[in-house]
Scaffold this active site. Structure first.
Site, mmCIF file in Angstrom:
data_model
loop_
_atom_site.group_PDB
_atom_site.id
_atom_site.type_symbol
_atom_site.label_atom_id
_atom_site.label_comp_id
_atom_site.label_asym_id
_atom_site.label_seq_id
_atom_site.Cartn_x
_atom_site.Cartn_y
_atom_site.Cartn_z
ATOM 1 N N ASP A 6 0.138 -7.607 1.512
ATOM 2 C CA ASP A 6 0.601 -6.225 1.617
ATOM 3 C C ASP A 6 2.127 -6.138 1.569
ATOM 4 O O ASP A 6 2.735 -5.331 2.269
ATOM 5 C CB ASP A 6 0.075 -5.574 2.897
ATOM 6 C CG ASP A 6 0.166 -4.044 2.843
ATOM 7 O OD1 ASP A 6 0.274 -3.494 1.730
ATOM 8 O OD2 ASP A 6 0.161 -3.423 3.916
ATOM 9 N N HIS B 283 0.809 -1.222 0.000
ATOM 10 C CA HIS B 283 0.000 0.000 0.000
ATOM 11 C C HIS B 283 0.840 1.269 0.000
ATOM 12 O O HIS B 283 0.319 2.356 -0.246
ATOM 13 C CB HIS B 283 -0.993 0.003 1.172
ATOM 14 C CG HIS B 283 -0.406 0.216 2.523
ATOM 15 N ND1 HIS B 283 -0.146 -0.817 3.401
ATOM 16 C CD2 HIS B 283 -0.037 1.344 3.161
ATOM 17 C CE1 HIS B 283 0.350 -0.323 4.528
ATOM 18 N NE2 HIS B 283 0.422 0.987 4.404
ATOM 19 N N SER C 111 5.118 2.807 7.788
ATOM 20 C CA SER C 111 4.598 1.713 6.983
ATOM 21 C C SER C 111 5.652 1.175 6.022
ATOM 22 O O SER C 111 6.259 1.921 5.257
ATOM 23 C CB SER C 111 3.394 2.201 6.179
ATOM 24 O OG SER C 111 2.715 1.141 5.577
#
Length: 475
Positions: free
Chosen positions: A145, A115, A218
């Site tokens: 992911d 993402h 992230s």
């Protein structure tokens, strides 16, 4: 006497100092770890061209979360939107985002979250010496992911890769990343739990930690005290969009398996059973004759799928796969997804109160998923006042569309147990009290003979999705 007081005071001070030094000695020192590992942690920025109309309407702004109940969400939300640039030729603008990553090979392979780089037109990797390189996507896997990038460089610093399966709950871990763009920020905490399942994340047994993670972390690494990467920081549990003490990382064993497949084939293959499962709660365990709530209850079996070919049936409770116990239903997708398509496996199930072992061949998970039947419409009605529903026979077309041999459809829900347990018009009942329902007549007979004050199970299809529910009749 004064000299005695002074002596006692000195001894007490020494004892307190000794306790403080002991406590300090028991806390981990991260300085050497950070010094060695930081050079291999990178900042990732992306640019994405978007239509001017979308940008000017605020289409990239974050939603208002105030007042919403707690929920799991991607903490990075794809990007941290910046102010859009002036339109290019009046038709396009650019959105920017920030994330983290880490170098796994000296020739430029980098791991991050899918993402972070999804839909990006340009990906820039900034190294610890502040030099910047453009990266290309080798492959990305939305289900886990995980994304694998490549930059054109040599002799880059790399991280050490560890075994996430060796992590223990309570163990110290550390994250390095770029929260809100602050490069190489370091935060530490402990492993709170392992094997966590999150909504819509069926194939990743997440590592839960209390390490402070925020937007920009992230895709960054999670280290153990040996300086080895054991996970990729991916999600948080939040009401506000910021850190609230619950962070989740993708285990490195899962991430490396994905990265190896992406590097070799550009895609990821996962094992598949072709079944719909649900949790076994206390009432369902009682209705199926189990000693305790455990396992995965098979609510639906896809015709022609690997589960159907192995003899798996609706109502089976799966207890183990290849000797590994299924405690929670979410354990099963983790185990099946990790098996190679075409491999052989053994599955232990409970069927009609007896244990059975099934031999099966694992299938390959379809890339676009598999649709499971549609809605049903009522035909000729029958009633069952004891449950408070009116039911109708399914037509041949409805049975074919739903891949059913029998069952009845609810045409009306009246006051009574059915309304209390949330049944709706259009729901299809295929099993009641562990008995298959092949007609309205069978349904009426089984409903009439239902026991009192004991958990009774019912299998219901709603919009093609099957699940078991339980209820008790008091009269």
């Amino acid at each position: 006497m004064p000299s005695l007081k002074i002596c006692c005071s000195a001894v007490l001070s020494l004892l307190l100092m000794g306790q403080a030094l002991t406590a300090r000695a028991e806390l981990p020192d991260f300085t050497e770890l950070v010094e060695k590992a930081s050079p291999a942690v990178v900042n990732i920025s992306t640019r994405q061209k978007i239509p001017d109309a979308v940008a000017s309407s605020g289409g990239m702004s974050a939603p208002d979360l105030e007042g919403l109940p707690p929920m799991f969400r991607e903490f990075f939300e794809r990007s941290i939107p910046q102010q859009p640039r002036p339109p290019s030729h009046g038709r396009q603008r650019e959105a920017q985002s920030l994330g983290s990553g880490f170098i796994i090979s000296s020739d430029g392979y980098i791991m991050t979250n899918n993402h972070v780089i999804a839909d990006a037109d340009e990906i820039i990797v900034r190294l610890s010496d502040r030099s910047e390189l453009e990266a290309k996507v080798i492959g990305a896997d939305p289900r886990s992911d995980v994304a694998l990038l490549k930059v054109d460089a040599k002799d880059l610093p790399t991280v050490k890769l560890g075994k996430s399966e060796d992590l223990k709950v309570g163990e110290w871990v550390l994250a390095i990343g770029s929260p809100f763009g602050f490069d190489h920020s370091v935060t530490a905490g402990i492993v709170s739990a392992k094997g966590r399942s999150l909504p819509n994340e069926s194939y990743v047994p997440f590592i839960q930690t209390d390490v402070a993670i925020n937007p920009g972390n992230s895709g960054g690494p999670l280290f153990n005290l040996e300086g080895e990467v054991v996970g990729i920081n991916s999600q948080i549990f939040t009401r506000s969009g910021g850190f609230m003490g619950l962070s989740f990382a993708i285990p490195m064993s899962v991430a490396m398996d994905v990265a190896d497949q992406l590097k070799a084939d550009g895609k990821v293959s996962r094992g598949w059973l072709g079944v719909v499962i649900q949790e076994v709660n206390k009432d369902l365990a009682e209705s199926f004759g189990l000693d305790k709530p455990a396992g995965a209850l098979v609510a639906q079996v896809l015709e022609g799928g690997p589960g159907a070919k192995s003899g798996l049936q609706v109502g089976d409770v799966i207890l183990s796969l290849n000797g590994k116990p299924i405690i929670m239903s979410a354990d099963l997708p983790h185990l099946v997804g990790g098996l190679k398509p075409g491999s052989k496996a053994k599955m232990e199930v409970v069927r009609d109160g007896a244990r059975k072992t099934l031999d099966l061949t694992i299938g390959s998970l379809p890339e676009d998923g598999t649709a499971l039947a549609g809605d049903a419409a009522p035909s000729a009605e029958q009633s069952s006042n004891r449950l408070g529903v009116k039911v109708a026979e399914l037509s041949a077309e409805q049975k074919k569309a739903l891949d059913l041999k029998g069952g009845v459809v609810i045409s009306e829900v009246m006051d009574g147990p059915a309304a209390l347990i949330g049944l709706r018009q259009g729901d299809v009942i295929t099993h009641l009290n562990n008995q298959a329902i092949d007609s309205g007549k069978t349904f009426a007979a089984v409903a009439k003979a239902l026991p009192k004050d004991r958990s009774v199970s019912m299998r219901v299809l709603r919009k093609g999705r099957a699940s078991f529910i339980t209820f008790k009749l008091s009269e």
